[in-house]
Enzyme design. Structure first.
Site, PDB file in Angstrom:
ATOM      1  N   LYS A  52       0.843  -1.201   0.000  1.00 36.13           N
ATOM      2  CA  LYS A  52       0.000   0.000   0.000  1.00 36.13           C
ATOM      3  C   LYS A  52       0.879   1.251   0.000  1.00 36.13           C
ATOM      4  O   LYS A  52       2.075   1.184   0.267  1.00 36.13           O
ATOM      5  CB  LYS A  52      -0.907  -0.005   1.231  1.00 36.13           C
ATOM      6  CG  LYS A  52      -0.156   0.089   2.555  1.00 36.13           C
ATOM      7  CD  LYS A  52      -1.087   0.076   3.744  1.00 36.13           C
ATOM      8  CE  LYS A  52      -0.291   0.204   5.048  1.00 36.13           C
ATOM      9  NZ  LYS A  52      -1.159   0.281   6.233  1.00 36.13           N
ATOM     10  N   TYR A 282      14.856  30.397   7.365  1.00 35.90           N
ATOM     11  CA  TYR A 282      13.760  31.200   7.887  1.00 35.90           C
ATOM     12  C   TYR A 282      13.756  31.257   9.407  1.00 35.90           C
ATOM     13  O   TYR A 282      13.953  30.243  10.083  1.00 35.90           O
ATOM     14  CB  TYR A 282      12.424  30.648   7.408  1.00 35.90           C
ATOM     15  CG  TYR A 282      12.219  30.729   5.916  1.00 35.90           C
ATOM     16  CD1 TYR A 282      12.309  31.942   5.244  1.00 35.90           C
ATOM     17  CD2 TYR A 282      11.936  29.587   5.178  1.00 35.90           C
ATOM     18  CE1 TYR A 282      12.121  32.018   3.875  1.00 35.90           C
ATOM     19  CE2 TYR A 282      11.736  29.652   3.810  1.00 35.90           C
ATOM     20  CZ  TYR A 282      11.829  30.862   3.161  1.00 35.90           C
ATOM     21  OH  TYR A 282      11.636  30.937   1.803  1.00 35.90           O
TER      22      TYR A 282
END
Length: 409
Positions: A52, A282
């Site tokens: 999956k 940042y």
């Protein structure tokens, strides 16, 4: 997956391939090794390889093929759409999909011979699809033995079994399997696994007394496959383990005989000398403490690297450095210190974020620690923007005398 040039005339220089700018390198021999290791632990039970979520980010079709080559008997996915993609690729192995919504395409699953997990509410929709396709559906009844997710409750089990048998008698379906899922098998000391196992044995007895004769009964996941042989029954569902990652805190992949299959790597895209006090990224949460060299690593949270994983390790030229400052959308920074003046030729050098760890390099577990998550998430979240590069794709049957083809990593 790679991103093609969208418009215009373009003549690419030889070797200008995004696979080499950055890639997740998937070693299919490692997948095969891990499947064989888990099959040995599970024997005589069979193995369902869980592919999956694009095989936990490793590439569902190549991984499925490698797992089947190595001895897996079944494939498991969450969504019917994932199963249909495998069928479209020509994979005809027994396959189970177990997580549905009211809009799931049960008709396509029946038509493609995909087994369907059934928690109760889906039963009428599955039967309607079987009537439409004029073909009996193959279902696995799922019971919730304690995880609290999908699966019918213990109180509703008798009713679901009775309904399923009525439809089976009408030729509309076949109850192929009965299954449940463990909640704390990765913590072997906890008693809930014993409680779930006891509950599962009880519901099996009820079903069998009612006349259900399943082909497969399955409960064990990777940690239970490795640590709880009493949970193996006819089939084990192994996900994390086939990708070579340990499900146990404090126990490494190598200690379990597993080999991590994914290596995430890119190229250093800039090196520059900076003074003491230089802020990085940042928020300027990091400043150099002395004159230093900063190296730019061109992957970020758009590529699936957790934004919170400041401190995650990156190996360049045989040394491992922590990420400093905030991880941005497309890039991150490592501080080389003064040991590598002005980068000393490291522009374009390979930067490995994680791999097998066999040479002492960083691992997905290291990044999980930095991000406060688990290794499952680290590999699964690597985004489609990072091309997958498969090595050791050729399979040579044991005893054939032929040598496999090895593409350099």
């Amino acid at each position: 997956m790679t991103y093609p040039v969208a418009t215009g005339d373009f003549s690419a220089a030889p070797g200008a391939d995004p696979l080499y700018e950055r890639s997740a390198v998937i070693d299919l021999d490692a997948i095969r090794h891990n499947v064989r290791r888990l099959a040995a632990a599970a024997s005589p039970a069979k193995v369902m390889a869980v592919v999956k979520a694009d095989a936990y980010g490793h590439g569902a079709v190549p991984v499925a093929r490698a797992a089947l080559e190595a001895g897996a008997s079944w494939l498991g996915v969450a969504h019917i759409s994932e199963a249909l993609a495998l069928r479209t690729a020509g994979i005809d192995a027994p396959m189970l999909a177990w997580l549905h919504t009211t809009e799931s395409n049960f008709g396509a699953a029946v038509a493609a011979g995909v087994d369907i997990g059934c928690s109760g509410w889906e039963l009428d929709k599955i039967v309607a699809a079987a009537r439409e396709q004029e073909r009996p559906a193959r279902i696995h009844l799922k019971v919730d033995t304690g995880l609290g997710r999908n699966g019918v409750t213990l109180e509703g089990w008798d009713h679901l079994v009775g309904e399923a048998l009525e439809y089976q008698d009408q030729g509309l379906l076949r109850v192929v399997g009965i299954f449940s899922h463990l909640s704390v098998a990765d913590e072997p000391e906890r008693p809930e696994t014993d409680e779930q196992l006891a509950a599962f044995r009880e519901v099996l007895a009820v079903a069998e007394d009612a006349g259900v004769d399943p082909e497969v009964r399955h409960l064990a996941n990777t940690p239970a496959t490795l640590s709880r042989p009493d949970t193996h029954f006819d089939l084990v569902r192994v996900g994390l383990g086939i990708y070579g990652l340990s499900p146990f805190e404090g126990q490494t992949s190598a200690e379990l005989g597993l080999r991590p299959a994914m290596t995430l790597r890119t190229l250093v895209s800039q090196c520059k000398h900076v003074p003491a006090g230089q802020g990085v990224s940042y928020g300027l949460r990091y400043h150099t403490t002395s004159p230093s060299t900063l190296a730019l690593i061109p992957v970020g949270y758009a590529d699936g690297i957790p934004r919170v994983a400041t401190g995650g390790p990156v190996r360049v030229a045989g040394r491992t450095y922590p990420v400093v400052g905030r991880i941005a959308m497309d890039q991150m920074v490592i501080d080389l210190g003064d040991a590598v003046p002005a980068g000393a030729g490291l522009l374009g050098a390979e930067a490995e974020l994680f791999g097998s760890g066999s040479d002492g390099g960083p691992t997905a577990d290291d990044w999980a620690l930095a991000a406060g998550t688990n290794n499952y998430e680290i590999v699964t979240r690597i985004s489609p923007r990072v091309p997958r590069r498969f090595i050791n794709e050729a399979f040579v049957a044991p005893g054939s005398g032929k040598q496999p083809r090895h593409e350099p990593a």
